[in-house]
Design a protein around this motif. Structure first.
Motif, PDB file in Angstrom:
ATOM      1  N   LYS A 138      -3.486   3.636  -3.498  1.00 23.44           N
ATOM      2  CA  LYS A 138      -2.159   3.219  -3.053  1.00 23.44           C
ATOM      3  C   LYS A 138      -1.847   1.778  -3.447  1.00 23.44           C
ATOM      4  N   THR A 146     -10.187  -1.473   7.817  1.00 22.35           N
ATOM      5  CA  THR A 146     -10.726  -0.107   7.798  1.00 22.35           C
ATOM      6  C   THR A 146     -12.169  -0.082   7.310  1.00 22.35           C
ATOM      7  N   PHE A 156     -12.589  -6.290   5.875  1.00 24.91           N
ATOM      8  CA  PHE A 156     -11.280  -5.646   5.837  1.00 24.91           C
ATOM      9  C   PHE A 156     -11.248  -4.644   6.992  1.00 24.91           C
ATOM     10  N   SER A 210       0.814  -1.207   0.000  1.00 26.26           N
ATOM     11  CA  SER A 210       0.000   0.000   0.000  1.00 26.26           C
ATOM     12  C   SER A 210       0.847   1.257   0.000  1.00 26.26           C
ATOM     13  N   GLU A 246     -14.232   5.112   2.104  1.00 23.96           N
ATOM     14  CA  GLU A 246     -15.063   4.205   2.911  1.00 23.96           C
ATOM     15  C   GLU A 246     -15.857   4.992   3.957  1.00 23.96           C
TER      16      GLU A 246
END
Ligand SMILES: *Cc1c(COP(=O)(O)O)cnc(C)c1O
Length: 464
Positions: A256, A125, A123, A51, A103
């Protein structure tokens, strides 16, 4: 041609500091046995994450110079918007500082307290933002995803029975959207088939529920579709990629990863109402809609990256380089998640360290020991990453207890991959000496980032 030879040559180099074992023993202790807290200067091969660690191309570096840094109406925004429209096929685009910004906005726009959001594995986050908005995540991934030795080609697939069950149990009016990730990071970078995507879309349509994609590694997913799904081998990546996106109402994106930049992200949608609501929140949390937390030059670099990521030669090398590392480890008898996924090789810490219980944090211990062994930095994806249940306060106990060796895009050579394979294999010879760890500092949210640990007993693995 050699199968995995790099489809690029090196124009600028970044010299690395070579550490001694003694330095690494001191460093891991100072870092509380958490690889996130090691200084980058003390790492030889950094596989912590893919990332924001991408190497940009000469064209991306050149594009930085033409960034238009106007507050509003920036030319760079229009280049960025056009790239997303062309490659992702989404009309409405909101730039964000990175994926979690998107998000956050999507969760705040769509989720009401008490809602349920089904997804193909959580996931970190993503689930955090769903919970912050008052929602609850429910896992609807196929069972194969939880079995590190199941060789199914599309282990990221949604179990349609589980999804329908959620619709029936909570009522579709309490499901603001279904969240589908391509590929599935926490399952080891496992892909979703086009066939499954179509079926999920059809089921969502039947219950009138929206479908949003976490498109973070959807290009890697498109490569697996091209390689494995019947009838797809002659289609270019660009076309498969766009078909994947055609089944969803919108997507969140961490630039990213697939987008080949060091920072950035976006929310894209086909829904003008979601777009309007998102822009209203954007000005509060990220920035004006024409930059959303990014500099003009960042948006230029992403625009170029978005077009480069769907190049067939690039993505083939990317995925095969990762697989090559997996093949070397398998040949040495090291237990890994199979099939090898798109962005990294995942060590199966349960089988690597059968003498440790999950409460002794085996994957965290293995990542720490690997750093001392070869200066290779990896990341825990197991009990530490999955955190505690917000209601009961108990640790989540994920079936998968993994150490992720994530390969940055276009950064390391085949010789670097040899060093990684050797370090892991050497450590495997001493595996019985690796002790468990315990928390000495445990943050409440996303604890894996900054938690500190200590070994349960002294061990030569953590000595000079
Ligand atoms: C990295 C990632 C995110 C979050 O993106 P950031 O850019 O790190 O904020 C979301 N989903 C998946 C699958 C990811 O890998």
């Amino acid at each position: 041609m050699v199968k995995r030879a790099e489809p690029y040559r090196i124009k600028a180099v970044e010299p690395l500091h070579m550490t001694t074992r003694k330095e690494r023993v001191e460093e891991i202790e100072a870092a509380g046995y958490n690889t996130f807290l090691i200084r980058s200067r003390m790492v030889y091969i950094d596989l912590l994450t893919d990332s924001g660690t991408n190497a940009m191309s000469d064209r991306q570096w050149a594009a930085l110079m033409v960034g238009d840094e106007a507050y509003s109406g920036s030319e760079s925004f229009f280049h960025f918007e056009k790239a997303v429209q062309d490659v992702y096929g989404m009309p409405y685009v909101v730039p964000t500082h990175q994926g979690r910004g998107a998000e956050h906005i999507l969760s705040q726009v769509l989720i009401k307290p008490g809602d349920v959001i089904p997804g193909n594995m959580y996931f970190t986050t993503t689930r955090e933002h769903q919970e912050l908005a008052g929602g609850q995540f429910v896992d609807i991934i196929c069972d194969a995803a939880h079995d590190p030795q199941d060789l199914s080609p599309f282990k990221g697939n949604v179990d349609l029975g589980k999804l329908e069950q959620v619709f029936k149990e909570v009522g579709p009016e309490h499901v603001p959207y279904v969240s589908i990730a391509l590929t599935v990071n926490m399952a080891g970078g496992q892909p979703v088939s086009l066939e499954n995507l179509r079926a999920v879309r059809a089921l969502c349509d039947r219950y009138h529920v929206r479908l949003y994609m976490d498109a973070t590694r959807a290009v890697e997913n498109a490569f697996f579709v091209q390689e494995r799904e019947p009838g797809q081998s002659d289609r270019p990546i660009r076309e498969i990629f766009k078909e994947q996106l055609s089944y969803v109402d919108g997507c969140t994106m961490s630039g990213k990863k697939d987008n080949l930049v060091n920072i950035g992200g976006f929310l894209a949608t086909r829904d003008p109402e979601v777009f309007e609501a998102a822009r209203e929140l954007l000005v509060v949390f990220e920035g004006f809609p024409h930059y959303g937390g990014l500099a003009g030059r960042d948006m230029e670099a992403i625009s170029v990256g978005i077009r480069e990521m769907v190049d067939d030669e690039y993505i083939k090398h990317r995925v095969l380089q990762v697989r090559g590392l997996g093949e070397r480890l398998q040949a040495a008898g090291v237990p890994i998640v199979l099939p090898v996924g798109g962005h990294g090789v995942f060590l199966d810490a349960r089988r690597f360290l059968p003498h440790l219980e999950q409460e002794q944090l085996p994957a965290q211990a293995l990542a720490a020991a690997l750093y001392v062994q070869g200066g290779v930095r990896a990341m825990e994806r197991g009990v530490v990453s999955s955190g505690r249940d917000p209601v009961t306060g108990e640790n989540h106990h994920p079936k998968l207890e993994l150490v992720r060796l994530t390969v940055p895009r276009r950064v390391y050579t085949e010789s670097h991959m040899d060093v990684v394979a050797e370090s892991v294999s050497e450590l495997y010879q001493h595996r019985s000496e690796i002790p468990g760890l315990r928390f000495v500092h445990e943050p409440k949210r996303l604890r894996f980032f900054t938690a500190r640990f200590e070994p349960l007993r002294p061990s030569p693995v953590f000595q000079a």
